[in-house]
Write a protein that holds these residues in place. Structure first.
Motif, PDB file in Angstrom:
ATOM      1  N   PHE A  71      19.271  13.574  60.365  1.00 56.62           N
ATOM      2  CA  PHE A  71      18.338  13.353  61.258  1.00 56.62           C
ATOM      3  C   PHE A  71      18.109  11.695  61.616  1.00 56.62           C
ATOM      4  N   VAL A  72      18.183  11.135  60.481  1.00 56.47           N
ATOM      5  CA  VAL A  72      18.034   9.482  60.314  1.00 56.47           C
ATOM      6  C   VAL A  72      19.324   9.000  61.304  1.00 56.47           C
ATOM      7  N   VAL A  73      20.389   9.244  60.833  1.00 62.27           N
ATOM      8  CA  VAL A  73      21.757   8.772  61.509  1.00 62.27           C
ATOM      9  C   VAL A  73      21.541   9.319  63.115  1.00 62.27           C
ATOM     10  N   THR A  74      21.261  10.606  63.299  1.00 66.94           N
ATOM     11  CA  THR A  74      21.156  10.930  64.810  1.00 66.94           C
ATOM     12  C   THR A  74      20.434  10.046  65.530  1.00 66.94           C
ATOM     13  N   ALA A  75      18.898   9.808  64.973  1.00 64.61           N
ATOM     14  CA  ALA A  75      18.127   8.932  65.434  1.00 64.61           C
ATOM     15  C   ALA A  75      18.592   7.866  65.864  1.00 64.61           C
ATOM     16  N   GLY A  76      19.362   7.150  64.874  1.00 69.21           N
ATOM     17  CA  GLY A  76      19.715   5.643  65.138  1.00 69.21           C
ATOM     18  C   GLY A  76      21.050   5.905  66.320  1.00 69.21           C
ATOM     19  N   MET A  77      21.983   6.773  66.186  1.00 63.71           N
ATOM     20  CA  MET A  77      23.149   6.876  67.082  1.00 63.71           C
ATOM     21  C   MET A  77      22.470   7.024  68.700  1.00 63.71           C
ATOM     22  N   PHE A  78      21.455   8.162  68.558  1.00 64.20           N
ATOM     23  CA  PHE A  78      20.845   8.592  69.859  1.00 64.20           C
ATOM     24  C   PHE A  78      20.234   7.390  70.608  1.00 64.20           C
ATOM     25  N   GLY A  79      19.363   6.496  69.695  1.00 64.04           N
ATOM     26  CA  GLY A  79      18.634   5.280  70.093  1.00 64.04           C
ATOM     27  C   GLY A  79      19.614   4.207  70.776  1.00 64.04           C
ATOM     28  N   GLY A  80      20.573   4.142  69.940  1.00 61.43           N
ATOM     29  CA  GLY A  80      21.711   3.087  70.299  1.00 61.43           C
ATOM     30  C   GLY A  80      22.404   3.471  71.620  1.00 61.43           C
ATOM     31  N   MET A  81      22.809   4.782  71.755  1.00 65.48           N
ATOM     32  CA  MET A  81      23.437   5.086  72.777  1.00 65.48           C
ATOM     33  C   MET A  81      22.555   5.209  74.111  1.00 65.48           C
TER      34      MET A  81
ATOM     35  N   TYR B 100      16.944  16.231  74.800  1.00 62.22           N
ATOM     36  CA  TYR B 100      16.710  16.805  73.740  1.00 62.22           C
ATOM     37  C   TYR B 100      18.194  17.528  73.298  1.00 62.22           C
ATOM     38  N   LEU B 101      18.692  18.086  74.442  1.00 66.11           N
ATOM     39  CA  LEU B 101      20.002  18.974  73.978  1.00 66.11           C
ATOM     40  C   LEU B 101      21.017  17.997  73.312  1.00 66.11           C
ATOM     41  N   ASP B 102      21.087  16.759  73.993  1.00 65.21           N
ATOM     42  CA  ASP B 102      22.020  15.746  73.278  1.00 65.21           C
ATOM     43  C   ASP B 102      21.652  15.493  71.908  1.00 65.21           C
ATOM     44  N   PHE B 103      20.636  15.360  71.691  1.00 64.58           N
ATOM     45  CA  PHE B 103      19.820  14.972  70.265  1.00 64.58           C
ATOM     46  C   PHE B 103      20.254  16.038  69.277  1.00 64.58           C
ATOM     47  N   VAL B 104      19.866  17.142  69.631  1.00 60.47           N
ATOM     48  CA  VAL B 104      20.041  18.486  68.742  1.00 60.47           C
ATOM     49  C   VAL B 104      21.498  18.565  68.454  1.00 60.47           C
ATOM     50  N   ASN B 105      22.234  18.671  69.331  1.00 60.11           N
ATOM     51  CA  ASN B 105      23.758  18.949  69.178  1.00 60.11           C
ATOM     52  C   ASN B 105      24.510  18.005  68.380  1.00 60.11           C
ATOM     53  N   MET B 106      24.194  16.650  68.505  1.00 62.26           N
ATOM     54  CA  MET B 106      24.503  15.488  67.892  1.00 62.26           C
ATOM     55  C   MET B 106      23.975  15.716  66.237  1.00 62.26           C
ATOM     56  N   PHE B 107      22.840  16.158  66.060  1.00 63.48           N
ATOM     57  CA  PHE B 107      22.420  16.286  64.692  1.00 63.48           C
ATOM     58  C   PHE B 107      23.127  17.310  64.036  1.00 63.48           C
TER      59      PHE B 107
END
Length: 235
Positions: free
Chosen positions: A117-127, A217-224
């Motif tokens: 979750f933390v890595v996803t949040a970081g990647m999502f925020g950066g992108m 939301y879909l981008d975040f959940v699927n990346m996670f």
């Protein structure tokens, strides 16, 4: 000189409108992730709910059908929905995703889920930040990424029957890259949408923000989920 001032004022107004719109998008997305987390936790920690969910083989199937149905319905009917209906259906969708994800998260250790979750949040925020500040038009990249998404879906279906670990690894790696790219693409597209949104029409802003929140939301959940499949330690 007046024309230049008018253009500058119009550009400033568009940026202000986009900022208000994107703030709502991120707020609704965060709310949906919160609802999903609560529903997933409730499922994962309740033997009664797990028994109810797995006790009938139709329940997971019906939940998935409801999730896909709600995405299609929200995308098609959003312009006609009231603010309350749009919000309610979006939160219902987020809750159903939590119900479906709860049993999945039980497969992995708690530390793996937290780290993913933390890595996803970081990647999502950066992108998402990249999609906001870049001057490059990402439309061409978006078309390529959507093709990649369909390829991931088809490969995942095939691998259900093949159960090939190497193929599963490749799908996860490509999936992370695709959804990271889609985050930037979708953010840029939503910001452009926000610049032309009617700021005096609160209902239109609300509808557009919820639909945009659903996309991110879909981008975040699927990346996670892809990151969890790659690096998660199974319990």
């Amino acid at each position: 000189m007046n024309d230049l001032r008018d253009q500058t004022g119009a550009l400033s107004q568009a940026r202000s409108t986009a900022s208000v719109f994107m703030q709502q998008v991120y707020l609704w997305m965060t709310a949906a992730l919160g609802v999903t987390a609560i529903a997933a936790y409730a499922m994962a920690t309740s033997p009664a709910l797990l028994q109810f969910f797995f006790g009938n083989s139709l329940m997971p199937i019906l939940t998935m059908v409801a999730i896909f149905g709600l995405v299609i319905y929200l995308s098609a009917a959003m312009p006609r929905l009231s603010a309350g209906a749009a919000t309610g259906f979006f939160m219902l969708y987020a809750a159903l995703m939590g119900v479906l994800l709860g049993p999945v998260l039980l497969v992995y250790t708690q530390s793996s889920v937290s780290q993913a979750f933390v890595v996803t949040a970081g990647m999502f925020g950066g992108m998402s930040l990249f999609g906001t500040v870049t001057r490059r038009d990402l439309t061409g990249m978006g078309s390529f990424l959507i093709m990649g998404l369909w390829g991931i879906i088809l490969a995942s279906i095939v691998n259900i029957f093949l159960r090939n670990s190497a193929m599963d690894f490749a799908i996860s790696v490509i999936g992370v890259l695709v959804f990271a790219g889609l985050t930037a693409y979708d953010t840029q597209k939503l910001r452009a949408m926000g610049e032309s949104a009617p700021l005096d029409d609160s209902l239109a802003i609300r509808r557009g923000a919820i639909l945009g929140a659903l996309t991110l939301y879909l981008d975040f959940v699927n990346m996670f989920l892809m990151l969890l499949r790659l690096f998660g330690n199974r319990d």
